[in-house]
Design a protein around this motif. Structure first.
Motif, PDB file in Angstrom:
ATOM      1  N   HIS A  23       1.083  -1.243  -0.088  1.00  0.00           N
ATOM      2  CA  HIS A  23       0.105  -0.009   0.157  1.00  0.00           C
ATOM      3  C   HIS A  23       0.804   1.322  -0.249  1.00  0.00           C
ATOM      4  N   ASN A  24       2.030   1.203   0.030  1.00  0.00           N
ATOM      5  CA  ASN A  24       3.013   2.342  -0.053  1.00  0.00           C
ATOM      6  C   ASN A  24       2.748   3.296   1.048  1.00  0.00           C
ATOM      7  N   LEU A  25       2.797   2.618   2.136  1.00  0.00           N
ATOM      8  CA  LEU A  25       2.115   3.390   3.268  1.00  0.00           C
ATOM      9  C   LEU A  25       3.422   4.362   3.771  1.00  0.00           C
ATOM     10  N   VAL A  26       4.689   3.940   3.757  1.00  0.00           N
ATOM     11  CA  VAL A  26       5.856   4.696   4.109  1.00  0.00           C
ATOM     12  C   VAL A  26       6.223   5.763   2.873  1.00  0.00           C
ATOM     13  N   ASP A  27       6.104   5.554   1.947  1.00  0.00           N
ATOM     14  CA  ASP A  27       6.378   6.625   0.964  1.00  0.00           C
ATOM     15  C   ASP A  27       5.513   7.710   0.962  1.00  0.00           C
ATOM     16  N   ARG A  28       4.036   7.298   1.043  1.00  0.00           N
ATOM     17  CA  ARG A  28       2.947   8.545   1.145  1.00  0.00           C
ATOM     18  C   ARG A  28       3.427   9.474   2.697  1.00  0.00           C
ATOM     19  N   THR A  29       3.800   8.810   3.478  1.00  0.00           N
ATOM     20  CA  THR A  29       4.175   9.682   4.946  1.00  0.00           C
ATOM     21  C   THR A  29       5.281  10.317   4.522  1.00  0.00           C
ATOM     22  N   ILE A  30       6.273   9.819   3.955  1.00  0.00           N
ATOM     23  CA  ILE A  30       7.548  10.741   3.732  1.00  0.00           C
ATOM     24  C   ILE A  30       7.201  11.953   2.752  1.00  0.00           C
ATOM     25  N   ASP A  31       6.344  11.512   1.764  1.00  0.00           N
ATOM     26  CA  ASP A  31       6.283  12.762   0.816  1.00  0.00           C
ATOM     27  C   ASP A  31       5.572  13.811   1.469  1.00  0.00           C
ATOM     28  N   LEU A  32       4.760  13.625   2.504  1.00  0.00           N
ATOM     29  CA  LEU A  32       4.234  14.656   3.075  1.00  0.00           C
ATOM     30  C   LEU A  32       5.018  15.668   3.720  1.00  0.00           C
ATOM     31  N   PHE A  33       6.200  15.280   4.183  1.00  0.00           N
ATOM     32  CA  PHE A  33       7.116  16.007   5.041  1.00  0.00           C
ATOM     33  C   PHE A  33       8.260  16.607   4.252  1.00  0.00           C
ATOM     34  N   GLU A  34       8.292  15.896   2.892  1.00  0.00           N
ATOM     35  CA  GLU A  34       9.446  16.304   2.205  1.00  0.00           C
ATOM     36  C   GLU A  34       9.158  17.596   1.405  1.00  0.00           C
ATOM     37  N   ASP A  35      10.235  18.530   1.371  1.00  0.00           N
ATOM     38  CA  ASP A  35      10.465  19.507   0.683  1.00  0.00           C
ATOM     39  C   ASP A  35      10.208  19.371  -1.006  1.00  0.00           C
ATOM     40  N   PRO A  36       9.534  20.022  -1.689  1.00  0.00           N
ATOM     41  CA  PRO A  36       9.326  19.865  -3.129  1.00  0.00           C
ATOM     42  C   PRO A  36      10.317  20.158  -3.859  1.00  0.00           C
ATOM     43  N   ASN A  37      11.201  20.894  -3.262  1.00  0.00           N
ATOM     44  CA  ASN A  37      12.415  21.483  -4.073  1.00  0.00           C
ATOM     45  C   ASN A  37      13.732  20.767  -3.278  1.00  0.00           C
ATOM     46  N   SER A  38      13.612  19.413  -3.205  1.00  0.00           N
ATOM     47  CA  SER A  38      14.560  18.818  -2.293  1.00  0.00           C
ATOM     48  C   SER A  38      15.800  18.463  -3.366  1.00  0.00           C
ATOM     49  N   ARG A  39      16.384  19.194  -4.012  1.00  0.00           N
ATOM     50  CA  ARG A  39      17.318  19.349  -5.194  1.00  0.00           C
ATOM     51  C   ARG A  39      18.710  20.067  -4.826  1.00  0.00           C
ATOM     52  N   CYS A  40      19.643  19.548  -4.914  1.00  0.00           N
ATOM     53  CA  CYS A  40      20.960  20.216  -4.941  1.00  0.00           C
ATOM     54  C   CYS A  40      21.101  21.444  -5.719  1.00  0.00           C
ATOM     55  N   ASN A  41      21.176  22.792  -5.276  1.00  0.00           N
ATOM     56  CA  ASN A  41      21.273  23.801  -6.489  1.00  0.00           C
ATOM     57  C   ASN A  41      22.534  23.939  -7.033  1.00  0.00           C
ATOM     58  N   ARG A  42      23.653  23.200  -6.519  1.00  0.00           N
ATOM     59  CA  ARG A  42      24.991  23.093  -7.386  1.00  0.00           C
ATOM     60  C   ARG A  42      24.854  22.353  -8.496  1.00  0.00           C
ATOM     61  N   CYS A  43      24.610  20.889  -8.447  1.00  0.00           N
ATOM     62  CA  CYS A  43      24.669  19.806  -9.163  1.00  0.00           C
ATOM     63  C   CYS A  43      23.450  19.483  -9.682  1.00  0.00           C
ATOM     64  N   GLY A  44      22.312  19.795  -9.145  1.00  0.00           N
ATOM     65  CA  GLY A  44      20.971  19.307  -9.630  1.00  0.00           C
ATOM     66  C   GLY A  44      20.344  17.796  -8.989  1.00  0.00           C
TER      67      GLY A  44
END
Length: 91
Positions: A23-44
């Motif tokens: 049911h992907n329960l773990v992934d859904r919970t993590i995505d609620l707290f993750e920053d949508p711009n979780s990218r390195c601004n140097r290397c991408g």
């Protein structure tokens, strides 16, 4: 007797793990707290949880304009990964 209890616990944990994965329960919970711009601004590269870069990331509190002036290739990213921090510290 204790071996039977141990096997029952292992079986029960296996059933729970399969249900969580199904049911992907773990992934859904993590995505609620993750920053949508979780990218390195140097290397991408993505530095979100599960990427292998999450534990060594550092949030960049500079504005997008300041990041551009510093030469960030991906100024919309809110983090700097550990690899890029190491490269900058060696300069």
């Amino acid at each position: 007797m204790s071996m039977a209890i141990l096997l029952a616990i292992i079986l029960m944990l296996s059933v729970i793990a399969k249900s969580v994965n199904k049911h992907n329960l773990v992934d859904r919970t993590i995505d609620l707290f993750e920053d949508p711009n979780s990218r390195c601004n140097r290397c991408g590269r993505y530095v979100k949880l599960g990427s292998g870069l999450w534990s060594n990331r550092l949030r960049d509190y500079d504005s997008i304009e300041v990041r551009k002036s510093k030469g960030a290739k991906y100024p919309e990213g809110n983090f700097i990964c550990g690899d890029c921090m190491n490269k900058e510290s060696k300069k």
